[in-house]
Design a protein around this motif. Structure first.
Motif, PDB file in Angstrom:
ATOM      1  N   GLU A  53      35.838  39.684  49.739  1.00  0.00           N
ATOM      2  CA  GLU A  53      34.453  39.825  49.783  1.00  0.00           C
ATOM      3  C   GLU A  53      33.993  41.228  49.363  1.00  0.00           C
ATOM      4  O   GLU A  53      33.469  41.441  48.985  1.00  0.00           O
ATOM      5  CB  GLU A  53      33.910  39.328  51.908  1.00  0.00           C
ATOM      6  N   ALA A  54      35.230  42.128  49.441  1.00  0.00           N
ATOM      7  CA  ALA A  54      35.127  43.339  49.780  1.00  0.00           C
ATOM      8  C   ALA A  54      34.882  43.336  48.352  1.00  0.00           C
ATOM      9  O   ALA A  54      34.910  44.288  47.695  1.00  0.00           O
ATOM     10  CB  ALA A  54      35.872  43.590  50.103  1.00  0.00           C
ATOM     11  N   PHE A  55      35.792  42.962  47.760  1.00  0.00           N
ATOM     12  CA  PHE A  55      36.528  42.923  46.032  1.00  0.00           C
ATOM     13  C   PHE A  55      35.047  42.857  45.328  1.00  0.00           C
ATOM     14  O   PHE A  55      34.185  43.214  43.886  1.00  0.00           O
ATOM     15  CB  PHE A  55      37.482  42.999  45.220  1.00  0.00           C
ATOM     16  N   ARG A  56      34.168  41.843  45.456  1.00  0.00           N
ATOM     17  CA  ARG A  56      33.150  40.363  45.491  1.00  0.00           C
ATOM     18  C   ARG A  56      31.763  41.996  45.193  1.00  0.00           C
ATOM     19  O   ARG A  56      31.095  41.262  44.428  1.00  0.00           O
ATOM     20  CB  ARG A  56      33.413  39.380  45.429  1.00  0.00           C
ATOM     21  N   SER A  57      32.033  41.969  46.696  1.00  0.00           N
ATOM     22  CA  SER A  57      30.818  42.815  47.085  1.00  0.00           C
ATOM     23  C   SER A  57      30.537  43.763  45.812  1.00  0.00           C
ATOM     24  O   SER A  57      29.442  44.718  45.206  1.00  0.00           O
ATOM     25  CB  SER A  57      31.285  43.879  47.944  1.00  0.00           C
ATOM     26  N   GLY A  58      31.266  44.314  44.696  1.00  0.00           N
ATOM     27  CA  GLY A  58      31.850  45.659  43.863  1.00  0.00           C
ATOM     28  C   GLY A  58      30.676  44.987  42.310  1.00  0.00           C
ATOM     29  O   GLY A  58      30.200  45.358  41.736  1.00  0.00           O
ATOM     30  N   GLY A  59      30.612  43.793  42.771  1.00  0.00           N
ATOM     31  CA  GLY A  59      29.907  42.987  41.854  1.00  0.00           C
ATOM     32  C   GLY A  59      31.004  42.589  40.273  1.00  0.00           C
ATOM     33  O   GLY A  59      32.224  42.048  40.305  1.00  0.00           O
ATOM     34  N   PRO A  60      30.395  42.663  39.262  1.00  0.00           N
ATOM     35  CA  PRO A  60      31.729  42.231  38.116  1.00  0.00           C
ATOM     36  C   PRO A  60      32.625  42.761  37.626  1.00  0.00           C
ATOM     37  O   PRO A  60      32.203  44.081  37.526  1.00  0.00           O
ATOM     38  CB  PRO A  60      30.575  42.164  37.093  1.00  0.00           C
TER      39      PRO A  60
ATOM     40  N   TRP B 147      35.128  42.907  40.106  1.00  0.00           N
ATOM     41  CA  TRP B 147      36.080  42.399  40.751  1.00  0.00           C
ATOM     42  C   TRP B 147      37.443  42.368  40.768  1.00  0.00           C
ATOM     43  O   TRP B 147      38.583  42.433  41.538  1.00  0.00           O
ATOM     44  CB  TRP B 147      35.117  41.541  42.681  1.00  0.00           C
ATOM     45  N   GLN B 148      37.881  41.091  39.958  1.00  0.00           N
ATOM     46  CA  GLN B 148      39.227  40.891  39.829  1.00  0.00           C
ATOM     47  C   GLN B 148      40.151  41.904  39.396  1.00  0.00           C
ATOM     48  O   GLN B 148      40.738  42.587  39.737  1.00  0.00           O
ATOM     49  CB  GLN B 148      38.949  39.752  39.141  1.00  0.00           C
ATOM     50  N   THR B 149      39.311  42.928  38.220  1.00  0.00           N
ATOM     51  CA  THR B 149      39.915  43.606  37.697  1.00  0.00           C
ATOM     52  C   THR B 149      40.514  45.036  38.005  1.00  0.00           C
ATOM     53  O   THR B 149      41.207  45.483  38.276  1.00  0.00           O
ATOM     54  CB  THR B 149      39.501  43.957  36.432  1.00  0.00           C
ATOM     55  N   ARG B 150      39.296  44.973  39.754  1.00  0.00           N
ATOM     56  CA  ARG B 150      39.400  46.027  40.831  1.00  0.00           C
ATOM     57  C   ARG B 150      40.547  45.134  41.195  1.00  0.00           C
ATOM     58  O   ARG B 150      41.238  46.740  41.953  1.00  0.00           O
ATOM     59  CB  ARG B 150      38.143  46.502  41.708  1.00  0.00           C
ATOM     60  N   MET B 151      40.683  44.301  41.793  1.00  0.00           N
ATOM     61  CA  MET B 151      41.509  44.317  42.987  1.00  0.00           C
ATOM     62  C   MET B 151      43.080  44.069  42.335  1.00  0.00           C
ATOM     63  O   MET B 151      44.183  44.600  42.669  1.00  0.00           O
ATOM     64  CB  MET B 151      41.610  42.376  43.216  1.00  0.00           C
ATOM     65  N   ASN B 152      42.724  43.641  40.256  1.00  0.00           N
ATOM     66  CA  ASN B 152      44.371  44.150  40.189  1.00  0.00           C
ATOM     67  C   ASN B 152      45.238  45.647  40.303  1.00  0.00           C
ATOM     68  O   ASN B 152      45.987  45.966  40.000  1.00  0.00           O
ATOM     69  CB  ASN B 152      44.201  43.539  38.075  1.00  0.00           C
ATOM     70  N   ASP B 153      44.109  46.409  39.676  1.00  0.00           N
ATOM     71  CA  ASP B 153      44.213  47.718  39.614  1.00  0.00           C
ATOM     72  C   ASP B 153      44.363  48.485  41.150  1.00  0.00           C
ATOM     73  O   ASP B 153      45.657  49.467  41.288  1.00  0.00           O
ATOM     74  CB  ASP B 153      43.258  49.155  39.369  1.00  0.00           C
ATOM     75  N   ALA B 154      44.163  47.484  42.121  1.00  0.00           N
ATOM     76  CA  ALA B 154      44.301  48.054  43.588  1.00  0.00           C
ATOM     77  C   ALA B 154      45.803  48.048  43.701  1.00  0.00           C
ATOM     78  O   ALA B 154      46.801  48.113  44.840  1.00  0.00           O
ATOM     79  CB  ALA B 154      43.390  47.794  44.555  1.00  0.00           C
ATOM     80  N   LEU B 155      46.430  46.730  43.089  1.00  0.00           N
ATOM     81  CA  LEU B 155      47.853  46.208  43.411  1.00  0.00           C
ATOM     82  C   LEU B 155      48.682  46.854  42.830  1.00  0.00           C
ATOM     83  O   LEU B 155      49.787  46.694  42.977  1.00  0.00           O
ATOM     84  CB  LEU B 155      47.650  44.327  43.325  1.00  0.00           C
ATOM     85  N   ARG B 156      48.193  46.937  41.472  1.00  0.00           N
ATOM     86  CA  ARG B 156      49.053  47.885  40.742  1.00  0.00           C
ATOM     87  C   ARG B 156      49.348  49.382  41.298  1.00  0.00           C
ATOM     88  O   ARG B 156      50.904  49.862  41.375  1.00  0.00           O
ATOM     89  CB  ARG B 156      48.740  48.302  39.169  1.00  0.00           C
ATOM     90  N   GLU B 157      48.375  49.760  41.545  1.00  0.00           N
ATOM     91  CA  GLU B 157      48.518  51.506  42.694  1.00  0.00           C
ATOM     92  C   GLU B 157      49.631  51.123  43.967  1.00  0.00           C
ATOM     93  O   GLU B 157      50.676  51.845  44.082  1.00  0.00           O
ATOM     94  CB  GLU B 157      47.342  52.077  42.772  1.00  0.00           C
ATOM     95  N   TRP B 158      49.394  49.857  44.313  1.00  0.00           N
ATOM     96  CA  TRP B 158      50.058  49.767  46.087  1.00  0.00           C
ATOM     97  C   TRP B 158      51.516  49.498  45.543  1.00  0.00           C
ATOM     98  O   TRP B 158      52.641  49.840  45.189  1.00  0.00           O
ATOM     99  CB  TRP B 158      49.394  49.001  46.424  1.00  0.00           C
ATOM    100  N   VAL B 159      51.849  48.755  43.863  1.00  0.00           N
ATOM    101  CA  VAL B 159      53.127  49.297  43.172  1.00  0.00           C
ATOM    102  C   VAL B 159      53.521  50.011  43.622  1.00  0.00           C
ATOM    103  O   VAL B 159      55.110  50.271  43.404  1.00  0.00           O
ATOM    104  CB  VAL B 159      53.184  47.845  42.304  1.00  0.00           C
ATOM    105  N   LYS B 160      52.911  51.258  42.178  1.00  0.00           N
ATOM    106  CA  LYS B 160      53.559  52.328  41.822  1.00  0.00           C
ATOM    107  C   LYS B 160      53.719  53.233  43.223  1.00  0.00           C
ATOM    108  O   LYS B 160      54.982  53.932  43.615  1.00  0.00           O
ATOM    109  CB  LYS B 160      52.476  53.162  41.300  1.00  0.00           C
TER     110      LYS B 160
END
Length: 104
Positions: A77-84, A86-99
């Protein structure tokens, strides 16, 4: 029906329509009205090419993989609340975590 006959019929109809639009040999455009200007060969070819375009979803980049994953409702819900996007933003957040968290 496979659709190939239908597509071939549509292409044939488009080609006939394009040929019918071709200006008569004795027509001379006086330049006064752009709407009366005969189509150029390039414009006619573009019309035929447009009729040949494939339909459906465009091909992907080939760099991503579709997976099924279970995410907590509040996180989703936190990612979806940002609007269209959200999947890209989630992918970017996971990429940052991996780094910031190197694999053991």
């Amino acid at each position: 029906m496979s659709g190939s006959k239908t597509n071939a019929m549509k292409r044939k109809a488009v080609l006939e329509a394009v040929r019918a639009m071709a200006p008569a040999q004795d027509f001379v455009w006086d330049g006064s009205d752009e709407d009366d200007r005969p189509a150029t060969a390039a414009e006619l070819a573009a019309g035929v090419e447009a009729s040949r375009r494939k339909r459906g979803r465009p091909a992907g980049s080939g760099t991503k993989e579709q997976v099924a994953i279970r995410i907590d409702h509040d996180i989703l819900e936190a990612f979806r609340s940002g609007g269209p996007g959200w999947q890209t933003r989630m992918n970017d957040a996971l990429r940052e975590w991996v780094k910031t968290h190197p694999a053991p």
